[in-house]
Design an enzyme around this catalytic site. Structure first.
Site, PDB file in Angstrom:
ATOM      1  N   LYS A  45      21.374 -11.045  -4.840  1.00 22.78           N
ATOM      2  CA  LYS A  45      21.882  -9.881  -5.560  1.00 22.78           C
ATOM      3  C   LYS A  45      23.334 -10.158  -5.991  1.00 22.78           C
ATOM      4  O   LYS A  45      24.136 -10.653  -5.187  1.00 22.78           O
ATOM      5  CB  LYS A  45      21.825  -8.653  -4.639  1.00 22.78           C
ATOM      6  N   CYS A 134      24.112  -7.782 -17.189  1.00 21.48           N
ATOM      7  CA  CYS A 134      23.893  -6.388 -16.807  1.00 21.48           C
ATOM      8  C   CYS A 134      24.287  -5.455 -17.960  1.00 21.48           C
ATOM      9  O   CYS A 134      25.426  -5.470 -18.402  1.00 21.48           O
ATOM     10  CB  CYS A 134      24.705  -6.062 -15.559  1.00 21.48           C
ATOM     11  N   LYS A 172      23.080 -16.472 -16.797  1.00 21.85           N
ATOM     12  CA  LYS A 172      22.015 -15.492 -17.016  1.00 21.85           C
ATOM     13  C   LYS A 172      22.323 -14.683 -18.262  1.00 21.85           C
ATOM     14  O   LYS A 172      23.334 -13.981 -18.340  1.00 21.85           O
ATOM     15  CB  LYS A 172      21.862 -14.585 -15.800  1.00 21.85           C
TER      16      LYS A 172
HETATM   17  C1  LIG Z   1      17.082  -2.314  -9.582  1.00 23.20           C
HETATM   18  C2  LIG Z   1      17.484  -3.568 -10.281  1.00 23.20           C
HETATM   19  C3  LIG Z   1      18.697  -4.166 -10.003  1.00 23.20           C
HETATM   20  C4  LIG Z   1      19.067  -5.335 -10.639  1.00 23.20           C
HETATM   21  N1  LIG Z   1      20.239  -5.903 -10.291  1.00 23.20           N
HETATM   22  C5  LIG Z   1      20.588  -7.092 -10.880  1.00 23.20           C
HETATM   23  C6  LIG Z   1      21.764  -7.777 -10.470  1.00 23.20           C
HETATM   24  O1  LIG Z   1      22.496  -7.349  -9.586  1.00 23.20           O
HETATM   25  N2  LIG Z   1      22.069  -8.934 -11.073  1.00 23.20           N
HETATM   26  C7  LIG Z   1      21.275  -9.487 -12.043  1.00 23.20           C
HETATM   27  O2  LIG Z   1      21.590 -10.573 -12.534  1.00 23.20           O
HETATM   28  N3  LIG Z   1      20.160  -8.846 -12.439  1.00 23.20           N
HETATM   29  C8  LIG Z   1      19.796  -7.689 -11.881  1.00 23.20           C
HETATM   30  N4  LIG Z   1      18.614  -7.083 -12.250  1.00 23.20           N
HETATM   31  C9  LIG Z   1      17.781  -7.701 -13.287  1.00 23.20           C
HETATM   32  C10 LIG Z   1      16.708  -8.607 -12.676  1.00 23.20           C
HETATM   33  O3  LIG Z   1      17.262  -9.681 -11.956  1.00 23.20           O
HETATM   34  C11 LIG Z   1      15.767  -9.186 -13.744  1.00 23.20           C
HETATM   35  O4  LIG Z   1      16.530  -9.998 -14.636  1.00 23.20           O
HETATM   36  C12 LIG Z   1      15.064  -8.130 -14.580  1.00 23.20           C
HETATM   37  O5  LIG Z   1      14.690  -7.047 -13.761  1.00 23.20           O
HETATM   38  C13 LIG Z   1      13.816  -8.662 -15.298  1.00 23.20           C
HETATM   39  O6  LIG Z   1      12.846  -9.156 -14.411  1.00 23.20           O
HETATM   40  P1  LIG Z   1      11.556  -8.283 -13.919  1.00 23.20           P
HETATM   41  O7  LIG Z   1      10.840  -7.828 -15.139  1.00 23.20           O
HETATM   42  O8  LIG Z   1      10.775  -9.234 -13.062  1.00 23.20           O
HETATM   43  O9  LIG Z   1      12.092  -7.136 -13.149  1.00 23.20           O
HETATM   44  C14 LIG Z   1      18.221  -5.899 -11.618  1.00 23.20           C
HETATM   45  C15 LIG Z   1      17.012  -5.290 -11.904  1.00 23.20           C
HETATM   46  C16 LIG Z   1      16.629  -4.131 -11.247  1.00 23.20           C
HETATM   47  C17 LIG Z   1      15.302  -3.513 -11.538  1.00 23.20           C
END
Ligand SMILES: Cc1cc2nc3c(=O)[nH]c(=O)nc-3n(C[C@H](O)[C@H](O)[C@H](O)COP(=O)(O)O)c2cc1C
Ligand SMILES: Cc1cc2nc3c(=O)[nH]c(=O)nc-3n(C[C@H](O)[C@H](O)[C@H](O)COP(=O)(O)OP(=O)(O)OC[C@H]3O[C@@H](n4cnc5c(N)ncnc54)[C@H](O)[C@@H]3O)c2cc1C
Ligand code: SF4
Lengths: 422, 433
Positions: A45, A134, A172
């Protein structure tokens, strides 16, 4: 036994399946449990100056009675102290030396980047992921997607990180841009060892129509958040492929966005991802899904005679072309298998109202009839058919040599007559 | 192992529950909620990770799905057909709470395990040879499950089986509209394919070899000899032809050709699952009039309600609150004399009458074989059942037991679970020694 190990920009792991930087990779206890279930790596995270989160934070859209096909959040980066996070990274890495442990980082100044990179490396991280993605909250503070949307800033901060780091650096990327390619190239110019994409897409997940407050509600307000989950997969696949096929772009990709199972993961890898990351599906179903991901991909590799992941990473890229380079004389028509047709006639209405009015109810019985002289081969009937394999799109011989639209324009090659354009 | 008789009568039966096509399986698998700590897992005696195997069907990782099933239950294919799922896994699906049809776990399990056989997938290898050996008495579900698990640990295994066929009642007892003997034997073959399981057929313990012989040859023994012959009802006329025990009758038509053309009316005495199988089987074999004669009321029957309702649909006649008093006939039975009973099961005077029958099938229970172990030191029995601890150990430290001979007669899946768990206990005992 096929070998699932991968190497993404110098970071290796026993399989391509990594937890994305998000709540499932929030703490040492969680990441260790995930490794025990079989995850090959985890991107912690995002670490930075710990923040204060709001309550509530998540929203989802439902589809046919299932919640979470699309997911949205307004959560920020870690809210736990850096000391605790780094101690847990250290302990986790010590216990799981073969797994990939990547520290996701987001800070502002050059000095802060220097400091946090040193701490991450001291804790034993195998690599760094710079969170330039983000799309909510952090970008209002000049970080996250505010960086990712400006190629010059992206390149500058990436080069700082490369200056300070000894371990591989992944950048990223945010999908909240018109064209992903310049952003991938900026990271590459900055010296990145690879890119990860996609982060979440700017979104409003819904509105409570009784209280008028958008979701997720924080008192009587909400804010735009980041959209992810199965619904974003096509967008993510396209962005991954757009970079993978770009001639100037030549660093590895960690694919993210809407991966729910091994089939999805395989698609990302065929389009050029060396590793894949999962957030939402783990949030909805738990770490346990990885067992099927491992077995499913191994089984698929056996079926296709692949021994290593390198043999198929990017294998779909040569099949991805510009529209103008598609064979315009290639022709298919729908065929309905009378043996398996259940007579729902969903294809009839879809073709009549949504396509080219060429599937007709039969005079007797309920098995529809395709008027092949009118069928444009659009796939709609096959998409709506509830019986797998019942409607097939079959190639027909029309006597015209393969010709692309570009060849037609430039060389005057003959194009078959249009169908369904009455 | 002998070939099955190509003329055997069980072949007239079709599957009562049809196999899923790929399409049906995927639609059904996608309905599963993938519960955490799912109640269906707890309801399955072998504890199969049901939500995982179903999710794997939905992603078309059918091979992984089958692996998940067989890892817990080496007779997962038989169980998918013969388990009373309505009272086990399916009965505990959370959709029941919602008033939504529960997930068809048995049919999904059959889909994955059938494909494993079709595609010849193998999942398990014998462990490295430990130099230790275990003797197993009885080659039914409990014995086979124990044998397979012991081979995975690398111990040598010998099965002592009195019949010339393996699989126990799973092969020659379960109703053919659930599974025929050939399917059961194909799974036996798959179990044996791990290698290193020696079978001595035609061997009755403790006659052929004494308990001391076995204890001398093996580090441990596992008792899995099941139940004994059908209980007889000794009434006037017991020596007439045409009076048969249900389990004998079922074994007969499953493994051999049976001519029932002279039987226009048959009566089955009993109210348990064997009785309910027998009436449906008699109907399937073409007997025009089949009566179930039970001493209590309809709702007092021990058999499963879903089985009885299928029997009624197939035209079985019922006769409740009856007590048999004599068999009638000359040489060959031609009727069963019965009296009606009141709510206290007392005969009602003047109610005697005859149910015409050229075949009377007794399904009033199977005897227990506890006396087989009477001279095995330390092994206790209770009501004819071998007494064990939870891990399957008897009062003799080197003797374990499981399946019908300990539980008094449950299901195939219980035998598999008990055989597997005893193997694990035996392994830890003999590995320490
Ligand atoms: C609740 C939540 C918190 C997230 N926090 C971060 C974060 O702290 N840092 C980050 O790089 N991406 C964060 N993401 C993005 C995810 O790492 C990922 O790139 C994004 O959700 C797409 O993948 P998925 O479709 O498998 O969820 C977060 C996503 C969610 C849902
Ligand atoms: C008519 C009938 C229908 C059934 N239907 C179902 C069903 O639909 N679903 C279900 O789940 N269960 C069903 N059952 C129950 C199920 O078959 C048993 O619970 C299960 O087979 C028990 O397994 P076991 O290994 O303990 O014993 P068994 O299957 O009885 O196997 C015991 C084995 O030991 C051998 N043996 C016995 N004595 C000796 C000896 N002295 N020496 C050497 N070998 C010996 C026997 O020949 C046999 O092969 C049914 C039972 C019956 C009677
Ligand atoms: S073994 Fe029987 S009870 Fe267990 S899951 Fe399979 S069908 Fe259900």
């Amino acid at each position: 036994m096929p070998d699932l190990t991968i190497n993404c920009g110098g970071i290796s792991s026993p399989n391509p399946f990594w937890l994305a930087s998000a709540p499932p990779a929030n703490s040492g206890e969680q990441v260790q449990r995930a490794f025990d279930h079989g995850w090959g790596g985890a991107v912690w995270k995002t670490l930075g100056q710990p923040i204060q989160n709001v309550s509530s934070r998540f929203g989802a859209i439902d589809w046919q009675g299932r919640s979470g096909v699309g997911f949205n959040n307004i959560e920020l980066i870690t809210d736990r102290s850096l000391d605790v996070n780094f101690r847990e990274i250290y302990e986790t890495k010590r216990k799981y030396p073969k797994h990939a442990l990547i520290a996701s980082l987001m800070v502002e100044t050059r000095e802060e980047w220097k400091e946090i990179i040193k701490r991450a490396e001291d804790a034993g991280a195998d690599g760094l992921e710079l969170n330039f993605g983000c799309p909510h909250g952090m970008c209002e503070r000049g970080m996250g997607s505010a960086v990712g949307q400006e190629p010059a800033v992206n390149e500058r901060i990436t080069s700082w990180a490369k200056e300070f780091a000894n371990v591989p650096v992944l950048v990223k990327l945010t999908p909240n841009v018109g064209d992903i390619v310049p952003h991938g190239l900026a990271a590459q110019r900055g010296g990145a060892d690879g890119v990860s994409l996609i982060n979440t897409i700017k979104s409003i997940i819904g509105v409570d129509i009784d209280t008028f407050v958008p979701k997720p509600m924080v008192g009587n307000r909400s804010s735009n958040g980041g959209y992810c989950g199965a619904a974003v997969r096509p967008i993510a696949l396209h962005m991954v492929a757009a970079l993978a096929r770009d001639r100037q772009f030549n660093i590895p990709i960690s694919g993210i966005g809407g991966i729910t199972n091994w089939r999805d993961a395989t698609e990302f890898m065929l389009l050029g991802s060396s590793s894949v990351q999962v957030c939402t599906e783990v949030m909805l179903k738990g770490y346990r899904i990885v067992e099927d991901m491992i077995e499913g991909m191994e089984g698929w590799m056996r079926d296709h005679d692949f021994q290593t992941t390198d043999q198929f990473i990017g294998k779909s890229i040569p099949h991805y072309a510009d529209w103008g380079d598609l064979d315009i004389n290639f022709e298919t028509v729908a065929k309905i298998n009378a043996e398996t047709c259940i007579g729902c006639q969903v294809c009839v209405v879809a073709c009549h109202d949504g396509a080219h009015q060429c599937i007709h109810p039969a005079e007797v019985g309920r098995i529809p009839v395709v008027d092949e002289s009118e069928c444009v081969g659009c796939n709609l009937c096959q998409i709506v058919c509830p019986v797998e394999g019942c409607i097939t799109m079959e190639e027909v011989e029309n006597g015209f040599a393969p010709t692309t639209w570009n060849e037609h324009l430039n060389e005057g090659k003959p194009v078959r007559p249009k169908k369904g354009a009455h | 192992m002998d070939e099955l008789d190509p003329e055997r009568s069980e072949q007239v039966f079709e599957d009562f529950k049809k196999a899923y096509t790929a399409n049906q399986a995927i639609v059904e698998a996608n309905r599963c909620l993938y519960c955490s700590d799912a109640p269906c897992i707890t309801a399955c005696p072998t504890g199969i990770d049901i939500p995982s195997f179903i999710r794997k069907i939905s992603t078309r990782n059918t091979e992984g799905s089958a692996r998940t099933i067989f890892a817990s239950n080496i007779l997962g294919m038989s169980c998918s057909r013969v388990c009373p799922v309505e009272t086990l896994c399916v009965g505990d699906c959370v959709f029941n709470e919602m008033g939504v049809p529960p997930i068809q776990i048995g049919k999904l399990q059959r889909y994955a395990t059938d494909m494993a056989f079709e595609k010849d997938w193998t999942f398990f290898e014998a462990g490295a040879d430990t130099g230790k050996s275990v003797g197993i008495v009885g080659g039914g579900p409990a014995g086979l499950a124990a044998a397979h698990r012991l081979r995975r640990f690398g111990h040598a295994v010998t099965i002592y089986e009195k019949r010339d066929i393996l699989g126990g009642l799973n092969t020659f007892g379960v109703a053919p509209y659930k599974m025929r003997a050939d399917a059961a034997l194909s799974e036996v073959e798959w179990v044996m394919s791990i290698g290193g399981i020696t079978v001595e057929h035609g061997v009755t313990i403790p006659e052929t070899y004494s308990w001391d012989d076995l204890l001398g040859k093996h580090e441990a023994i596992f008792l899995a000899f099941g139940l004994g012959p059908d209980t007889r009802l000794e009434l006037p006329g017991s020596n007439l032809d045409g009076i048969v025990g249900a389990v004998d009758f079922i074994e007969d038509f499953k493994l051999k050709a049976m001519d029932l053309s002279a039987v226009k009316q048959a009566v089955v005495i009993g109210g348990g699952n064997t009785a309910l199988d027998a009436v449906r089987e008699l109907r399937g074999l073409g007997v025009p009039e089949v009566t179930l004669a039970y001493r209590g009321a309809e709702d007092q029957m021990g058999g499963y309600a879903h089985e009885w309702s299928a029997g009624k649909d197939e035209g079985v006649i019922s006769a409740f609150n009856l007590q048999p008093v004599a068999y009638e006939g000359q040489g060959q039975v031609d009727g069963l004399r019965v009296v009606r009973t009141d709510a206290d099961k007392k005969p009602i005077p003047g109610s005697a009458h005859t149910l015409p029958a050229q075949l009377v099938v007794l399904a009033v229970g199977q005897s227990k074989l506890g006396e087989l172990v009477s001279d095995l030191d330390g092994v206790e029995t209770k009501w004819g059942r071998v007494v064990t601890t939870e891990s399957g150990q008897t009062g003799h430290p080197r003797v374990f037991a499981g399946g019908d001979c300990t539980n008094g007669g449950k299901e195939v899946v219980n035998g598999v679970a008990e055989g597997r768990d005893a193997a694990i206990a035996i392994h830890s005992m003999i590995s320490e020694a």
